[in-house]
Structures are given as C-alpha cells and as structure tokens.
Write a protein that holds these residues in place. Structure first.
Motif, PDB file in Angstrom:
ATOM      1  N   GLU A  68     -31.798  14.029 -58.569  1.00 44.77           N
ATOM      2  CA  GLU A  68     -32.263  13.464 -57.295  1.00 44.77           C
ATOM      3  C   GLU A  68     -33.758  13.682 -57.102  1.00 44.77           C
ATOM      4  OE1 GLU A  68     -30.867  13.072 -52.692  1.00 44.77           O
ATOM      5  OE2 GLU A  68     -30.177  14.821 -53.810  1.00 44.77           O
ATOM      6  N   ASN A  69     -34.252  14.865 -57.490  1.00 52.39           N
ATOM      7  CA  ASN A  69     -35.687  15.124 -57.370  1.00 52.39           C
ATOM      8  C   ASN A  69     -36.489  14.088 -58.148  1.00 52.39           C
ATOM      9  OD1 ASN A  69     -35.326  17.351 -55.766  1.00 52.39           O
ATOM     10  ND2 ASN A  69     -35.543  18.845 -57.408  1.00 52.39           N
ATOM     11  N   LEU A  70     -36.073  13.834 -59.391  1.00 52.32           N
ATOM     12  CA  LEU A  70     -36.792  12.867 -60.218  1.00 52.32           C
ATOM     13  C   LEU A  70     -36.639  11.456 -59.664  1.00 52.32           C
ATOM     14  CD1 LEU A  70     -38.431  12.088 -62.697  1.00 52.32           C
ATOM     15  CD2 LEU A  70     -36.304  12.031 -64.021  1.00 52.32           C
ATOM     16  N   ASP A 370     -40.867  30.764 -63.380  1.00 55.36           N
ATOM     17  CA  ASP A 370     -39.585  30.358 -62.798  1.00 55.36           C
ATOM     18  C   ASP A 370     -38.465  30.469 -63.820  1.00 55.36           C
ATOM     19  OD1 ASP A 370     -38.243  29.220 -60.394  1.00 55.36           O
ATOM     20  OD2 ASP A 370     -37.776  27.597 -61.778  1.00 55.36           O
ATOM     21  N   ASN A 371     -38.794  30.203 -65.087  1.00 55.30           N
ATOM     22  CA  ASN A 371     -37.779  30.305 -66.141  1.00 55.30           C
ATOM     23  C   ASN A 371     -37.259  31.730 -66.310  1.00 55.30           C
ATOM     24  OD1 ASN A 371     -37.694  27.599 -66.759  1.00 55.30           O
ATOM     25  ND2 ASN A 371     -39.168  27.733 -68.439  1.00 55.30           N
ATOM     26  N   GLN A 409     -22.360  28.962 -49.232  1.00 57.63           N
ATOM     27  CA  GLN A 409     -23.425  29.620 -49.992  1.00 57.63           C
ATOM     28  C   GLN A 409     -23.176  29.505 -51.496  1.00 57.63           C
ATOM     29  OE1 GLN A 409     -23.276  33.493 -47.860  1.00 57.63           O
ATOM     30  NE2 GLN A 409     -25.483  33.267 -47.624  1.00 57.63           N
ATOM     31  N   ILE A 410     -21.939  29.761 -51.918  1.00 54.14           N
ATOM     32  CA  ILE A 410     -21.617  29.668 -53.347  1.00 54.14           C
ATOM     33  C   ILE A 410     -21.736  28.221 -53.817  1.00 54.14           C
ATOM     34  CG2 ILE A 410     -19.832  30.031 -55.093  1.00 54.14           C
ATOM     35  CD1 ILE A 410     -18.741  32.291 -53.362  1.00 54.14           C
ATOM     36  N   ASN A 411     -21.259  27.278 -53.003  1.00 55.21           N
ATOM     37  CA  ASN A 411     -21.378  25.858 -53.337  1.00 55.21           C
ATOM     38  C   ASN A 411     -22.841  25.472 -53.547  1.00 55.21           C
ATOM     39  OD1 ASN A 411     -20.201  22.858 -53.126  1.00 55.21           O
ATOM     40  ND2 ASN A 411     -22.033  22.966 -51.858  1.00 55.21           N
ATOM     41  N   GLU A 412     -23.721  25.936 -52.647  1.00 52.05           N
ATOM     42  CA  GLU A 412     -25.143  25.591 -52.746  1.00 52.05           C
ATOM     43  C   GLU A 412     -25.775  26.175 -54.006  1.00 52.05           C
ATOM     44  OE1 GLU A 412     -29.305  25.856 -50.154  1.00 52.05           O
ATOM     45  OE2 GLU A 412     -27.482  26.830 -49.414  1.00 52.05           O
ATOM     46  N   THR A 419     -27.490  20.946 -60.920  1.00 52.12           N
ATOM     47  CA  THR A 419     -28.276  19.719 -60.758  1.00 52.12           C
ATOM     48  C   THR A 419     -29.762  19.933 -61.004  1.00 52.12           C
ATOM     49  OG1 THR A 419     -28.633  20.089 -58.386  1.00 52.12           O
ATOM     50  CG2 THR A 419     -26.646  18.853 -59.033  1.00 52.12           C
ATOM     51  N   GLY A 420     -30.214  21.193 -60.988  1.00 50.69           N
ATOM     52  CA  GLY A 420     -31.647  21.444 -61.080  1.00 50.69           C
ATOM     53  C   GLY A 420     -32.375  21.046 -59.812  1.00 50.69           C
ATOM     54  N   ASN A 421     -31.663  21.060 -58.686  1.00 44.25           N
ATOM     55  CA  ASN A 421     -32.205  20.552 -57.426  1.00 44.25           C
ATOM     56  C   ASN A 421     -33.181  21.513 -56.759  1.00 44.25           C
ATOM     57  OD1 ASN A 421     -31.975  18.137 -55.877  1.00 44.25           O
ATOM     58  ND2 ASN A 421     -30.998  19.302 -54.236  1.00 44.25           N
ATOM     59  N   ALA A 422     -33.223  22.769 -57.226  1.00 49.82           N
ATOM     60  CA  ALA A 422     -34.110  23.771 -56.634  1.00 49.82           C
ATOM     61  C   ALA A 422     -34.658  24.660 -57.742  1.00 49.82           C
ATOM     62  CB  ALA A 422     -33.348  24.614 -55.602  1.00 49.82           C
TER      63      ALA A 422
END
Length: 463
Positions: A68-70, A370-371, A409-412, A419-422
C-alpha cells in the motif's frame, strides 16, 4: 572548490544498467529532476531481458506484491498501475499454522488496503492470458514516454576513466561485439541475480556486494474458481514449525498462485516439494491435487545485508545490490533509494563525496538501522511461530472477543510485519509495550511449557 566536471549539465549522458523497478524509478526521477533544474540530459536503460516474454526469460523472480505504501507513492508520482497488470486486489492476510488460522486485517477499521499482486514478467510459460501483463514492462513503457531510451543489450563491463573526473565507458553488446557508450553517470540497478554485481566488485573502487541467501519460488496453475474459493483476496502466510524456513507464503493471482519460500540458509527444490506436500498446504489445494510434473520455478537470491561503498565518481549502485529493507518491500526500497540517489545526482553532483553524503549515508540511516530492529523482530517471530502451542495461543487471542485491545495490538503488529506497512523500529516498540508484554508473557510461557511437554511425549513414543 566546486568541480563543475562532476555535476550533471546540458548534454550529460546517464546509463542505467538494469530495467527492473530500480532502473525505471531512477529514470523517472532523473527525468523529473532534469526538468526541474532546466537541463537537458540523455538517459539510456540497458537490459538484455525483455519482460514481454513469458516464463524464465521475462521473469524477475519476485512474489509480485505491491504494498500500500508503494501504491500510494506511485499514484503521487502519476504512475497509476494499469488494470491489465493487476492480478488480484488483496484485502487481508491469513496467518496459517499447523492447527489453526486467522485473518489479519488493516489496523484501521473499515479501511480497504491498496495492495495488489502482479507478475513482474509476462506471466508463467503456460499462462493462458492474452497480451502483455508485465509490471516491469509497464514501468519501462512509462519512462520511455518521458524520453528515456531502452536498449535491450547486455552490459559486459565498465571502464573507469584514466583521468579523474572523466566519463565512464559502458561496454555493451552481444557476444564478440564491443560497443561503447560514454556516460557522465552510471547507475547500477542490476540486482543480486546477475553477474554484473561481481564485475563491479572487481573494479577496485571499494564496492563489496551484500551477502545473500537463496530463496525458492514457483507459480502453480489453478482454476480461477478454486483460487477464489480457497484463497480469495488474501495472501496466506505459513508458520508450520519448519526450522529451515524463515518465511513461507502463497500469493493469489488470477489463474495462478505464487509460492514464495525464504530460508535461514540457501533453499533448494526439495524444500519447495516438502512445503507443497505439507498437509496444511494441501488442504488449500483442489481435492486429490498432486504437484505438477513441470511448473515455473526459480531459485533466486535476496540480500540479507547491505553493500559496502556502492559509489565512486560517476557511478552509483542502488536497489538490492546496494541497500534495501531486509526481507520485505524490495520494490518500495528501490523506489525510495532511486528517488534519493537521483535527487543527489542532480542537486549535489555525481562525485564520490556527493554520492556518499547525499545518498548512501542517508540510506544507511533510513534502512540499515531499521533493519537491526527487523532482525530482532524476525528472531522473535521465528521463535514464536516455530512453537506450535505458542502460535496457536496467539491465534486464539486474535480470534477472541474477550480482550479486543490485545487482539487488535497483535493484529496490527503481524499486519505491519507481513505487509511492510510500517518501519521495523515502529513495529518493535509496539511489540514491546509494557501492557502487551505483561499480558502475553504468562500466556506464551504456559504455551511453551505445553509445547515442551508435547515434545517430551513425542520423544517417549518414538523411543
């Protein structure tokens, strides 16, 4: 003192080695920044591969999930993914264990994620579709409309200038031909699955390729009706207790599913066959389904570290062969690093110092650090998902209506990991929130004890 020879100007020539997303994104941003700075440059992309072809000849060895970010960043740049490229629009991820499963949804209730699946090339060899559906070719067509020239020939080697500040010679062409192109900037966007990475490493300006691990991927043809029924618009991610696997997923397309395996060490075809024969996987396949005798598959490399010194005067390496996010969001990383390196080239210059300060140091701050958080999160995930009882306990909590806050919280956390969303750092700190840790610690500890008890029982039965 400013060295005008190491700045791009009217008539400058840019050679991009590699026609995948990293190369196309750099060409896109180079065209944009050239227009903004009012200079006329010539941009050529060199790649022997034609993404219009089906099967291995056009494949770029990727699961083909556009995050989604991309997706949003592409729209902001006026790059709207053509509908003919989109194989499926993803709504959720399914976390699948040996005993249970749970659907993970976007953390914002009611939000429809903009995640799509694509083929990087023109689909598998046996694909029945008509026309060209390649995402990578779509990007090349986009930059061609901006005036970029695409040359479908292999780059054999680069030759550094004998005089400091001079142009770099690009030697290209098939077999014995040795055509030359003098470039004021050479962009290495060739990835880690070509021989170009080693050739650049032999040029003695300090470049050291990233460490890699071999992954396994294949395309399995299924009927569209079965894919819709069994998978729907969901990517399936598996935690099957297989110690050799770090990540396993099945991504639905239109009439294929893409199986993607990442291991702790190099994987082989045997690992793929073992995964496909697992009962949890077979439950998703048609009744009496057997592994086809032939299917599109590849053993490809992904980076697990970052390169050293991927720059010198008039040369910059980006994408997987330089620095990217570990294990996730490779195409988005290519987008971000292409933008950063193109901005540096046009605003700061193409000297070694300019590329170091404007591109590589900021890239390391953004990704390498970050990695490190990603490595910690992946190790935690490896342990939790490898323990059958712990994985089941976490699924029960997500499904339960008793503690919505913990479930959300666990779902997020899982959604953002998959997804790499954050950024990994953000995910790590959310996972380490005191309330969540205090809530989950006794639950996971009890599940761990049950797991060990089961292991002892299994050992006694075997002996």
């Amino acid at each position: 003192m400013r060295n005008n020879n190491l700045f791009l100007k009217n008539g400058s020539k840019i050679a991009i080695i590699g026609g995948g997303p990293a190369g196309s994104f750099f060409a896109h941003f180079a065209s944009r920044y050239a227009a903004e700075t009012g200079i006329d440059v010539s941009i050529k992309i060199f790649d022997r591969k034609s993404f219009c072809q089906r099967g291995p000849r056009g494949c770029n060895m990727c699961a083909g999930v556009i995050s989604e970010n991309l997706f949003n960043k592409l729209e902001e740049e006026g790059i709207n993914i053509a509908e003919f490229c989109v194989q499926r629009k993803i709504e959720a991820y399914c976390f699948y264990t040996q005993d249970d499963s749970v659907f993970l949804h976007h953390p914002v209730s009611g939000h429809t994620p903009k995640i799509v699946t694509v083929f990087r090339g023109n689909g598998p060899m046996q694909s029945p579709h008509e026309g060209n559906i390649s995402f990578d070719d779509f990007l090349l067509n986009h930059v061609e409309k901006q005036g970029v020239e695409v040359i479908f020939e292999i780059v054999k080697r680069l030759k550094l200038p004998s005089k400091k500040g001079g142009p770099v010679k690009v030697i290209f062409g098939e077999r014995k031909s040795g055509k030359e192109f003098e470039a004021d900037l050479v962009v290495g966007a060739f990835g880690v699955n070509t021989g170009m990475m080693e050739k650049i490493g032999q040029m003695d300006f300090g470049y050291k390729p990233p460490k890699t691990v071999r992954t396994c991927q294949c395309e399995i043809m299924l009927s569209p009706e079965h894919i819709e029924k069994a998978f729907g618009n969901n990517v399936f991610v598996f935690a099957l207790g297989k110690k050799e696997l770090k990540f396993a997923s099945i991504t639905p397309k239109a009439d294929y599913v893409t199986v993607n395996l990442v291991g702790r060490q190099d994987l082989t075809r045997n690992n793929l066959i073992d995964f496909l024969n697992h009962q949890a996987v077979k439950r998703l396949m048609p009744k009496d389904w057997e592994i086809p005798k032939s299917f599109c598959m590849c053993i490809s490399k992904i980076p697990v570290s970052y390169a050293k010194h991927p720059y010198t005067d008039r040369i910059v390496v980006l994408g997987d062969a330089s620095i990217s996010r570990s294990y996730k969001s490779g195409i988005e990383s290519a987008f971000n690093m292409a933008k950063l390196s193109a901005y540096t080239a046009f605003k700061c210059g193409v000297s070694e110092k300019a590329l170091m300060n404007g591109y590589f140091k900021p890239a390391k701050r953004a990704l390498a650090r970050d990695n490190l958080y990603g490595i910690m999160m992946l190790k935690i995930n490896d342990f939790l998902s490898s323990q059958r009882q712990i994985a089941n306990a976490n699924i029960r909590i997500i499904k339960s209506d008793k503690d919505k806050e913990t479930a959300n919280q666990i779902n997020e956390i899982l959604w953002n990991m998959l997804t790499g969303n954050a950024p990994y750092k953000e995910i790590f700190y959310k996972a380490m929130k005191p309330r969540l840790v205090l809530k989950m610690l006794p639950i996971d500890a009890f599940a761990w004890v049950r797991q060990k008890w089961d292991d002892v029982g299994a050992w006694l039965r075997r002996n």
